[in-house]
Design a protein around this motif. Structure first.
Motif, mmCIF file in Angstrom:
data_model
loop_
_atom_site.group_PDB
_atom_site.id
_atom_site.type_symbol
_atom_site.label_atom_id
_atom_site.label_comp_id
_atom_site.label_asym_id
_atom_site.label_seq_id
_atom_site.Cartn_x
_atom_site.Cartn_y
_atom_site.Cartn_z
ATOM 1 N N VAL A 75 47.668 3.267 -26.845
ATOM 2 C CA VAL A 75 48.936 3.991 -26.753
ATOM 3 C C VAL A 75 50.066 3.109 -27.281
ATOM 4 N N GLU A 76 50.029 1.835 -26.944
ATOM 5 C CA GLU A 76 51.075 0.920 -27.403
ATOM 6 C C GLU A 76 51.127 0.863 -28.934
ATOM 7 N N ALA A 77 49.974 0.770 -29.567
ATOM 8 C CA ALA A 77 49.938 0.748 -31.035
ATOM 9 C C ALA A 77 50.406 2.078 -31.606
ATOM 10 N N ALA A 78 50.006 3.184 -30.988
ATOM 11 C CA ALA A 78 50.430 4.506 -31.455
ATOM 12 C C ALA A 78 51.937 4.669 -31.317
ATOM 13 N N GLY A 106 57.171 8.315 -35.121
ATOM 14 C CA GLY A 106 58.471 8.477 -35.766
ATOM 15 C C GLY A 106 58.522 8.016 -37.215
ATOM 16 N N ARG A 107 57.455 7.381 -37.693
ATOM 17 C CA ARG A 107 57.432 6.962 -39.095
ATOM 18 C C ARG A 107 57.223 8.179 -39.989
ATOM 19 N N ASP A 108 57.862 8.167 -41.150
ATOM 20 C CA ASP A 108 57.765 9.281 -42.087
ATOM 21 C C ASP A 108 56.377 9.459 -42.679
ATOM 22 N N ASP A 109 55.570 8.414 -42.664
ATOM 23 C CA ASP A 109 54.236 8.489 -43.278
ATOM 24 C C ASP A 109 53.109 8.680 -42.260
ATOM 25 N N VAL A 110 53.460 9.054 -41.033
ATOM 26 C CA VAL A 110 52.475 9.210 -39.958
ATOM 27 C C VAL A 110 52.633 10.594 -39.324
ATOM 28 N N THR A 111 51.508 11.271 -39.124
ATOM 29 C CA THR A 111 51.498 12.571 -38.453
ATOM 30 C C THR A 111 50.603 12.479 -37.225
ATOM 31 N N PHE A 112 51.130 12.908 -36.090
ATOM 32 C CA PHE A 112 50.357 12.976 -34.856
ATOM 33 C C PHE A 112 49.777 14.380 -34.725
ATOM 34 N N ILE A 113 48.486 14.451 -34.402
ATOM 35 C CA ILE A 113 47.793 15.730 -34.249
ATOM 36 C C ILE A 113 47.214 15.811 -32.837
ATOM 37 N N ASP A 114 47.658 16.810 -32.087
ATOM 38 C CA ASP A 114 47.168 17.060 -30.732
ATOM 39 C C ASP A 114 46.002 18.037 -30.835
ATOM 40 N N VAL A 115 44.808 17.597 -30.483
ATOM 41 C CA VAL A 115 43.628 18.454 -30.608
ATOM 42 C C VAL A 115 43.219 19.104 -29.280
ATOM 43 N N ARG A 116 44.104 19.056 -28.297
ATOM 44 C CA ARG A 116 43.820 19.731 -27.031
ATOM 45 C C ARG A 116 43.986 21.246 -27.194
ATOM 46 N N GLU A 117 43.541 21.986 -26.217
ATOM 47 C CA GLU A 117 43.638 23.444 -26.228
ATOM 48 C C GLU A 117 45.050 23.894 -25.835
ATOM 49 N N PRO A 118 45.457 25.108 -26.250
ATOM 50 C CA PRO A 118 46.808 25.590 -25.951
ATOM 51 C C PRO A 118 47.247 25.485 -24.491
ATOM 52 N N GLY A 178 57.013 15.799 -31.642
ATOM 53 C CA GLY A 178 56.798 15.940 -33.070
ATOM 54 C C GLY A 178 55.357 16.151 -33.487
ATOM 55 N N ALA A 179 54.425 16.130 -32.550
ATOM 56 C CA ALA A 179 53.006 16.296 -32.891
ATOM 57 C C ALA A 179 52.719 17.738 -33.285
ATOM 58 N N GLU A 180 51.754 17.891 -34.163
ATOM 59 C CA GLU A 180 51.260 19.199 -34.567
ATOM 60 C C GLU A 180 50.075 19.539 -33.669
ATOM 61 N N ALA A 181 50.098 20.712 -33.038
ATOM 62 C CA ALA A 181 49.002 21.125 -32.159
ATOM 63 C C ALA A 181 47.962 21.897 -32.964
ATOM 64 N N ILE A 182 46.776 21.309 -33.088
ATOM 65 C CA ILE A 182 45.651 21.941 -33.779
ATOM 66 C C ILE A 182 44.419 21.714 -32.909
ATOM 67 N N PRO A 183 43.992 22.733 -32.157
ATOM 68 C CA PRO A 183 42.844 22.536 -31.273
ATOM 69 C C PRO A 183 41.624 22.013 -32.032
ATOM 70 N N THR A 199 48.793 8.707 -42.852
ATOM 71 C CA THR A 199 48.138 8.242 -41.635
ATOM 72 C C THR A 199 48.212 9.365 -40.613
ATOM 73 N N TYR A 200 47.063 9.717 -40.072
ATOM 74 C CA TYR A 200 46.980 10.745 -39.040
ATOM 75 C C TYR A 200 46.488 10.105 -37.747
ATOM 76 N N ILE A 201 47.217 10.371 -36.677
ATOM 77 C CA ILE A 201 46.855 9.876 -35.356
ATOM 78 C C ILE A 201 46.449 11.088 -34.518
ATOM 79 N N PHE A 202 45.178 11.176 -34.175
ATOM 80 C CA PHE A 202 44.665 12.274 -33.375
ATOM 81 C C PHE A 202 44.646 11.851 -31.910
ATOM 82 N N TYR A 203 44.946 12.802 -31.031
ATOM 83 C CA TYR A 203 44.855 12.503 -29.602
ATOM 84 C C TYR A 203 44.461 13.757 -28.830
#
Length: 122
Positions: A20-23, A28-40, A50-55, A78-82
């Motif tokens: 989490v600390e590294a994430a 907030g960086r322009d070249d990084v996208t956070f993707i939330d893969v949890r269910e709605p 700012g994360a995009e929700a994509i189950p 760079t994509y960070i999935f969680y």
């Protein structure tokens, strides 16, 4: 016969798991996208700002389906999935790499730890 834990272990071996600390350092960086893969129902209770929700179950369609998600259009980013605990995120990041994403990583613990550590949420 493979079991769920085998798939998760294989995925975790194939992708970079970050804390989490590294994430938070990438958030907030322009070249990084956070993707939330949890269910709605899970994301309705909060997600990383700012994360995009994509189950997880729709990821492949969001990348390469008839109506791809624009948040996944640049495979050089760079994509960070969680997820909630790290398993689905690792599996999503591994699949993204298989689909040509250059830098797909997974938060090793998940959203609850992000929120607990004071990461920005919405």
């Amino acid at each position: 016969m493979k079991k769920l834990q085998d798939y998760v272990s294989d995925a975790k071996a194939a992708v970079e798991a970050i804390t989490v600390e590294a994430a938070r350092g990438l958030h907030g960086r322009d070249d990084v996208t956070f993707i939330d893969v949890r269910e709605p129902p899970e994301t309705a209770k909060g997600k990383i700002e700012g994360a995009e929700a994509i189950p997880r179950g729709t990821l492949e369609f969001a990348v390469d389906g008839p109506q791809p998600n624009p948040a996944l259009s640049d495979k050089s980013r760079t994509y960070i999935f969680y997820c909630a605990a790290g398993g689905r995120a690792a599996m999503a990041a591994a699949r993204a790499k298989e689909m040509g994403f250059e830098d797909a990583r997974a938060i090793d613990t998940g959203y609850p730890e992000w929120a607990k550590q004071g990461g920005p949420t919405e």
